[in-house]
Design a protein around this motif. Structure first.
Motif, PDB file in Angstrom:
ATOM      1  N   GLY B 129       0.837  -1.189   0.000  1.00 13.01           N
ATOM      2  CA  GLY B 129       0.000   0.000   0.000  1.00 13.01           C
ATOM      3  C   GLY B 129       0.868   1.233   0.000  1.00 13.01           C
ATOM      4  N   ASP B 130       1.649   1.369  -1.049  1.00 11.95           N
ATOM      5  CA  ASP B 130       2.603   2.470  -1.151  1.00 11.95           C
ATOM      6  C   ASP B 130       3.069   2.566  -2.594  1.00 11.95           C
ATOM      7  N   SER B 131       2.997   3.769  -3.157  1.00 15.55           N
ATOM      8  CA  SER B 131       3.263   3.899  -4.591  1.00 15.55           C
ATOM      9  C   SER B 131       4.701   3.551  -4.974  1.00 15.55           C
ATOM     10  N   GLY B 145       2.273  -0.265  -6.426  1.00 15.33           N
ATOM     11  CA  GLY B 145       1.567   0.251  -5.263  1.00 15.33           C
ATOM     12  C   GLY B 145       0.072   0.074  -5.412  1.00 15.33           C
ATOM     13  N   ILE B 146      -0.609  -0.101  -4.277  1.00 19.72           N
ATOM     14  CA  ILE B 146      -2.058  -0.302  -4.274  1.00 19.72           C
ATOM     15  C   ILE B 146      -2.676   0.537  -3.162  1.00 19.72           C
ATOM     16  N   GLY B 147      -3.969   0.754  -3.246  1.00 17.39           N
ATOM     17  CA  GLY B 147      -4.690   1.472  -2.200  1.00 17.39           C
ATOM     18  C   GLY B 147      -5.070   0.533  -1.064  1.00 17.39           C
ATOM     19  N   GLU B 150      -7.362  -2.377  -1.783  1.00 16.97           N
ATOM     20  CA  GLU B 150      -6.638  -3.474  -2.439  1.00 16.97           C
ATOM     21  C   GLU B 150      -5.733  -4.208  -1.453  1.00 16.97           C
ATOM     22  N   ILE B 226       7.213   5.588 -10.689  1.00 17.98           N
ATOM     23  CA  ILE B 226       5.883   6.101 -10.331  1.00 17.98           C
ATOM     24  C   ILE B 226       5.808   7.612 -10.536  1.00 17.98           C
ATOM     25  N   ARG B 231       2.770   2.421 -13.844  1.00 16.82           N
ATOM     26  CA  ARG B 231       2.220   1.462 -12.890  1.00 16.82           C
ATOM     27  C   ARG B 231       3.371   0.781 -12.155  1.00 16.82           C
TER      28      ARG B 231
END
Ligand code: SF4
Lengths: 207, 468
Positions: B129-131, B145-147, B150, B226, B231
């Protein structure tokens, strides 16, 4: 997640490009362990001065736009970090749809998980909608997700695209973990195969 | 499927559990890194739905964003930061997730410790959870990275629902001149393609200048993929990669390692594979770079000057540049190498590895930080700190007047007490110069560790090549 079907609402114009997630919600507000309550800090540095007083020139501090449920911006909206606090803050303020020429990938994904519809439209169309939005309460926009159109105050319909799976989840307010759980058998099989073919993949253990 | 494939295609294809009718794929995730800021609401979601963590052994948690970088034996003073770290500790205990505690020497920035521990391996899928999860792409892993929703999805199912990204290739041809580092290369790339240049794509970095980089440099490049909107970033694994992985705590050993290397050698892009887009840069033309605006794409060689907005034909861009210069307190035409600075930050997941600290120490050795400048060096992990101390780098730096701190994200985003005050100007090795990123009203110039150390000594931005 709240479903999204149609929305008729005031739209706030924010004609800025590269609105990053630090601008949407600065890092100092990420210390929360909840999803709600971030709306008051949405666009914190644009919205408040050093003493915490509202900046009257910022759109969301102006009368009709305090009720805005749609935001219209320029290119690359939501760039930067993966923080889902950005859509949480938008949602908590009341925003259910963001219209922009394009979005950063992670932000775009995060919107769908929270019942926010991000709509990509060409820059010229965004600018026309921004002109509509400047009329405030006199010019509401309608978004019809099922038909994939934005309806301008003059009745003109503008089509947008969205992928069918995301549309389905949003229209019905479905939790995608529940959807994925239905594939548990396939995941089990995949995992068994992977363990057999690449047994050296590392496993972390409890200290 | 049978035609020539890119590195990205191969990793993607090997992880598709199922393909839905509209092309969305259920993608299997091999490794999940969890930290305190983006996980509390995910664990809360699991609890509310009565779900468990599907594969704790594929997960590792660490606190990095909020931790203080001064003495930690007395805990975290700031109540909200403390609550977030304590919440992580309760969650990992409740859900049985492996965790490196704050006082463990393996603690550090999540993107430093994954590779360092041998958890980030070629051909695997890695999320966090980190870009800046794009960092791990330097090892030839598909890492993104995901929110938080997710994060919850991966915790519950070890998969993600994803649309396949497009392939983009950035070829950095030729040889970088002496004094040009990985950071300069990636800043030049972002300057060229812009912060949305990679949107919707996975970028594979290729070319002799990329091949010539060590693993630390490759991680710096992929880290900032990023910032180009991509992506993920990828670099094909090679002997440099395999040698670096060998012997790390969680890396495969013996016959397993040999088997893994045999597989990893099949990963590089096949000759003739198609990319949706290719961009080429000539490494020989890249000088040490520094950003002057509030977006990483607003970058120029240190030998250059602050641009004049009047020269920009597009009115929206002209207004954007003018706004940036006001925020940054700069005037058009001002020489970049004459901009005075208040603070220097050397650290972050971009440049917090041992090689970065060595580069800073090489400049600092026998010199003094300029009067009035505060300079912080924050190692990326406890093990980086230990290694630096074993090499005596901490002494070189502290004798020169740098502060030597405990590992964490620190001033990269100012969630802990290390932050800029309004109007303060920093030379920073981190990755984002957004308004207020390092503290409300703070002004950030991004640059390499050598350039940051040189700026600390000079008291203003300066060409580090003058210190060689
Ligand atoms: S060092 Fe900075 S960019 Fe990296 S994970 Fe920490 S806060 Fe994010």
């Amino acid at each position: 997640m709240e479903k999204f079907t149609t929305l008729t609402a005031i739209a706030a114009p924010l004609p800025l490009a590269n609105v990053d997630t630090d601008k949407i919600i600065p890092a100092r507000f990420l210390k929360t362990i909840r999803r709600s309550g971030l709306g008051v800090h949405l666009f914190d540095t644009l919205r408040y001065d050093e003493n915490g007083a509202e900046r009257p020139d910022f759109v969301l501090n102006q009368a009709p736009y305090r009720q805005a449920q749609i935001l219209i911006a320029h290119e690359n909206f939501g760039c930067g970090s993966s923080r889902e606090h950005a859509p949480w803050a938008l949602l908590d303020f009341g925003i259910r749809a963001v219209i922009a020429p394009d979005f950063a990938d992670i932000f775009y994904n995060n919107c769908f998980k929270n019942g926010i519809l991000p709509i990509r439209l060409p820059r010229a169309v965004c600018d026309a909608l921004i002109e509509d939005a400047r009329q405030g309460d006199n010019a509401r926009l309608t978004i019809d997700l099922a038909r994939e159109v934005v309806v301008r105050p003059n009745g003109e319909e503008i089509a947008f695209e969205i992928d069918p799976f995301r549309k389905h989840l949003l229209l019905h307010g479905l939790d995608d973990i529940g959807q994925t759980m239905a594939h548990a058998g396939a995941i089990d099989a995949f995992e068994r195969n992977r363990a057999a073919v690449q047994p050296w993949l590392p496993k972390t253990t409890l200290a | 499927m049978s035609g020539p494939r890119t590195l990205f295609d191969k990793i993607w294809d090997a992880h598709v559990v199922e393909r839905l009718p509209d092309g969305t794929c259920l993608l299997y995730i091999d490794r999940h890194l969890v930290h305190e800021v983006t996980s509390p609401q995910a664990f809360e979601g699991l609890r509310a739905a009565g779900r468990r963590v599907r594969r704790p052994e594929a997960t590792i948690a660490v606190a990095d964003h909020n931790v203080p970088t001064s003495d930690r034996s007395r805990g975290i003073a700031e109540p909200e930061s403390r609550l977030q770290v304590e919440t992580l500790e309760q969650n990992v205990a409740e859900f049985g997730v492996p965790y490196f505690p704050v006082l463990d020497e393996r603690q550090g920035i999540v993107h430093i410790i994954g590779p360092e521990q041998g958890l980030s391996l070629p051909g695997t899928t890695i999320v966090c959870g980190d870009s800046h999860t794009s960092t791990h792409g330097a090892l030839g892993a598909l890492a993104f990275g995901i929110g938080t929703s997710e994060v919850e999805h991966v915790l519950a199912t070890e998969t993600l629902l994803q649309k396949r990204a497009k392939n983009m290739r950035i070829e950095v041809a030729g040889q970088a001149p002496a004094g040009t580092t990985a950071k300069d290369i990636v800043l030049a790339i972002i300057g060229k393609i812009g912060t949305a240049g990679g949107t919707g794509h996975v970028i594979e970095f290729t070319g002799d200048a990329i091949r010539a980089l060590d693993m630390a440099g490759r991680m710096t490049v992929c880290n900032m993929a990023i910032e180009a909107g991509a992506r993920a970033g990828l670099i094909a694994p090679d002997d440099t990669t395999f040698d670096w992985i060998k012997g790390r705590p969680y890396a495969p050993e013996g016959a397993d390692f040999e088997a893994a290397v045999r597989y990893w050698r099949t990963l590089p892009t096949d000759p003739g594979a198609a990319y949706d887009r290719t961009v080429t840069l000539d490494a020989a033309t890249i000088a040490p770079m520094v950003t002057w605006g509030t977006s990483p794409e607003r970058v120029a060689p240190i030998t250059g000057a602050v641009p004049d907005p009047a020269a920009e034909p597009d009115p929206a861009k002209r207004a954007e540049i003018a706004r940036m210069l006001t925020y940054m307190g700069l005037t058009p035409g001002q020489k970049l190498a004459e901009i005075p600075i208040d603070v220097v930050f050397i650290g972050s997941c971009t440049n917090g590895r041992i090689e970065d600290i060595r580069a800073a120490a090489a400049i600092a050795r026998g010199r003094r930080v300029a009067a009035g400048v505060r300079a912080l060096v924050v190692p990326g992990s406890g093990l980086v700190k230990k290694q630096a101390e074993a090499e005596g780098l901490d002494r070189i730096l502290t004798e020169a007047g740098f502060e030597w701190r405990e590992p964490g994200c620190s001033m990269c985003l100012g969630m802990n007490p290390d932050k800029l005050s309004p109007g303060q100007r920093a030379a920073s090795t981190s990755n984002r110069n957004f308004e207020g990123r390092q503290g409300p009203g703070g002004r950030t110039h991004l640059l390499s560790p050598a350039m940051a150390a040189a700026a600390a000594i000079a008291g203003h931005l300066v060409d580090a090549r003058e210190f060689a």
